[in-house]
Design an enzyme around this catalytic site. Structure first.
Site, PDB file in Angstrom:
ATOM      1  N   ASP A  54       5.059   1.301  -8.223  1.00 27.34           N
ATOM      2  CA  ASP A  54       6.158   0.809  -8.728  1.00 27.34           C
ATOM      3  C   ASP A  54       6.714  -0.434  -8.332  1.00 27.34           C
ATOM      4  OD1 ASP A  54       6.788   3.090  -6.708  1.00 27.34           O
ATOM      5  OD2 ASP A  54       8.908   1.729  -6.949  1.00 27.34           O
ATOM      6  N   SER A  81       2.684   0.401  10.470  1.00 26.31           N
ATOM      7  CA  SER A  81       3.949   1.250  10.303  1.00 26.31           C
ATOM      8  C   SER A  81       4.214   2.216  11.374  1.00 26.31           C
ATOM      9  CB  SER A  81       4.508   1.138   8.938  1.00 26.31           C
ATOM     10  OG  SER A  81       3.430   1.775   8.387  1.00 26.31           O
ATOM     11  N   LYS A 104      10.296   3.587  12.008  1.00 27.52           N
ATOM     12  CA  LYS A 104      11.520   4.025  11.569  1.00 27.52           C
ATOM     13  C   LYS A 104      12.674   4.133  12.547  1.00 27.52           C
ATOM     14  CE  LYS A 104      10.308   5.070   6.945  1.00 27.52           C
ATOM     15  NZ  LYS A 104      11.175   4.870   5.870  1.00 27.52           N
TER      16      LYS A 104
END
Lengths: 315, 315
Positions: free
Chosen positions: B210, B304, B55
């Site tokens: 999803d 990540s 990030k």
């Protein structure tokens, strides 16, 4: 029989010999650690080495140094820890047998690790390990590869520090754990040659401080019986050969508390995302224990290994 | 207002822009992992990135892309996780304020981490985070930096895959976690350009699938309410902009069980000595879940991040 002295040239030769079988491990820095300590800290990540510890270096150098006719009979050692795994690994790279003598009560995970590298585990009573290894040696003709009383092993262990000083110029200090003393004596030989104004510091658990007392008094002290430390790679007393090298070259030892060891291991894990075993956290513990001494200096730490079950981790 | 499309050129520009403030993270391999999977696996260690997660890339690109007059008013976002820390870090490198909106019940460790980077924490009710961020934006004139519905953020996240394909030639597959989809869509843009015959795979917890259903049906599905997954970086539903990119470029998603996530995180820790957060273990979990599919191929995994309290670790 006095072993031949270990030279810097032997470490350079070891580096070339082991290169095909070992990792040139990365070196990590941490802005947080530098801010906290006021030092510039460089961590040599031997936890990322083959078999998870620097021991792969010494064992590989010893195995690869054997003349073919000796190698054919295989190798033997007694070790319930990283040296046993390292010797099994090194023997496999040369496709020779390795007998690893382990006590009956050895950690099953460590037994399985030795076997996974193809080592032949020989169980014995805890107090009979040397005799059991000697028996295997007599029966098989295997070469005994001692974890630290061996010039070839020490030369191999020294290659970690050699890579460190080659990668990081102008270090002022190198701190490495001390148990039997193979890693620290190899490190001292490198620093004497490449960092003539640099300092070499051993990091030793307070609970097993025989190396500290030995180097203070100039007389090798016996190891501590059943020492109470999480640093299970450093239970052994300092060896005669490492003691001779370290006495001659003048290494200093800093003793560290169990709390400092756990805190250092937690820092490596939570802040640097590196899993180190408690033994490998002793250099950071030493740096923090004597922080004023190291402030403003460029300090290399050898994170010696990463084989641990995390039982030490506070929840 | 439709955001401008994200291009590969934007990712290349982002790489140059963020280089002074982020790490070019190392890539790790594991002989054990290759033997187990039958694949050649390359792990891009974004757990070793600044702030402990990829990030930092997107947030830094967004902050460094702001024109001076906009930057002067600072930045704002709502995040209880790594994006909040990353934006605080990125703002600090430009010496501008960062308001990070967090729910009242946010993990105190994460609050402290944002504050340690100099971020200004604004608490709000859990269901009012967007409104609270909008209020800060109106009051301060700060630029809202969304964690994934932002082309500049996506371009920044893509730099991880760019470094991976630059360092490892001829990858056949790249697997990255998918939550909001910023990382995976940046990764897909890189692979489309640099690995035209390569495959891009998202790794998604089964409990919050999803993205899998969205890309299967071609219709963006709503996120899952209160999903029960340890992968706390992947709780968010796929965003509109990432969905558009991934639909166009054709990424596939593999869903993984909680057991597979924990086992993968344990492998990274115990065998590779790398601490990854559960979200970051989903790529290895996906590789193992569909092992036949990846056998014999060169597979890049994007690990990540590494910000975790280890509460998931079985004892």
């Amino acid at each position: 029989m006095t072993p031949p002295p270990v030279t810097f040239a032997a470490i350079e030769h070891a580096a070339a010999r082991i290169a095909p079988f070992t990792h040139r491990t990365p070196i990590f820095t941490s802005a947080t650690l530098d801010a906290e300590t006021g030092a510039e800290v460089f961590c040599k990540a031997e936890n990322l080495q083959k078999v998870g510890a620097f021991k792969a270096r010494g064992a590989t150098n010893a195995v690869q140094s054997l003349p073919p006719e000796r190698a054919a009979s295989g190798v033997v050692t007694h070790s319930s820890g990283n040296h046993g795994q390292a010797l099994a690994y090194a023997a496999a790279t040369r496709q020779i047998p390795a007998w690893i003598v382990m006590p009956d009560n050895a950690n099953p995970i460590k037994v399985a690790a030795v076997e996974a590298y193809g080592g032949i585990v020989v169980f014995c009573r805890h107090d009979e390990r040397e005799a059991a290894a000697e028996r295997v040696r007599m029966e098989t003709g295997a070469a005994l590869i001692h974890p630290f009383e061996d010039p070839t092993v020490i030369a191999g262990q020294g290659t970690a520090a050699l890579e460190l000083v080659e990668a990081v110029p102008d270090l002022d200090v190198v701190i490495a754990p001390i148990g039997g003393g193979g890693l620290l004596s190899g490190t001292a030989l490198v620093c004497r040659e490449r960092l003539p104004h640099g300092e070499v510091v051993g990091a030793e658990p307070l609970a097993v401080d025989d190396a500290f007392r030995s180097l203070q008094t100039g007389i090798r002290q016996p190891g501590v019986e059943n020492p109470a430390t999480l640093a299970d790679g450093l239970l052994t007393g300092i060896g005669a050969l490492p003691f001779a090298i370290l006495s001659r070259l003048g290494a200093d030892v800093v003793t560290v508390s169990e709390e400092a060891i756990v805190a250092a291991a937690q820092f490596h894990l939570s802040r640097m995302k590196l899993l180190v075993e408690p033994s490998a956290a002793t250099p950071l513990a030493a740096l923090r224990t004597q922080s004023e001494r190291f402030r403003g200096r460029r300090v290399g730490l050898i994170l010696s290994g990463g084989n641990t079950d995390l039982a030490w981790l506070p929840r």
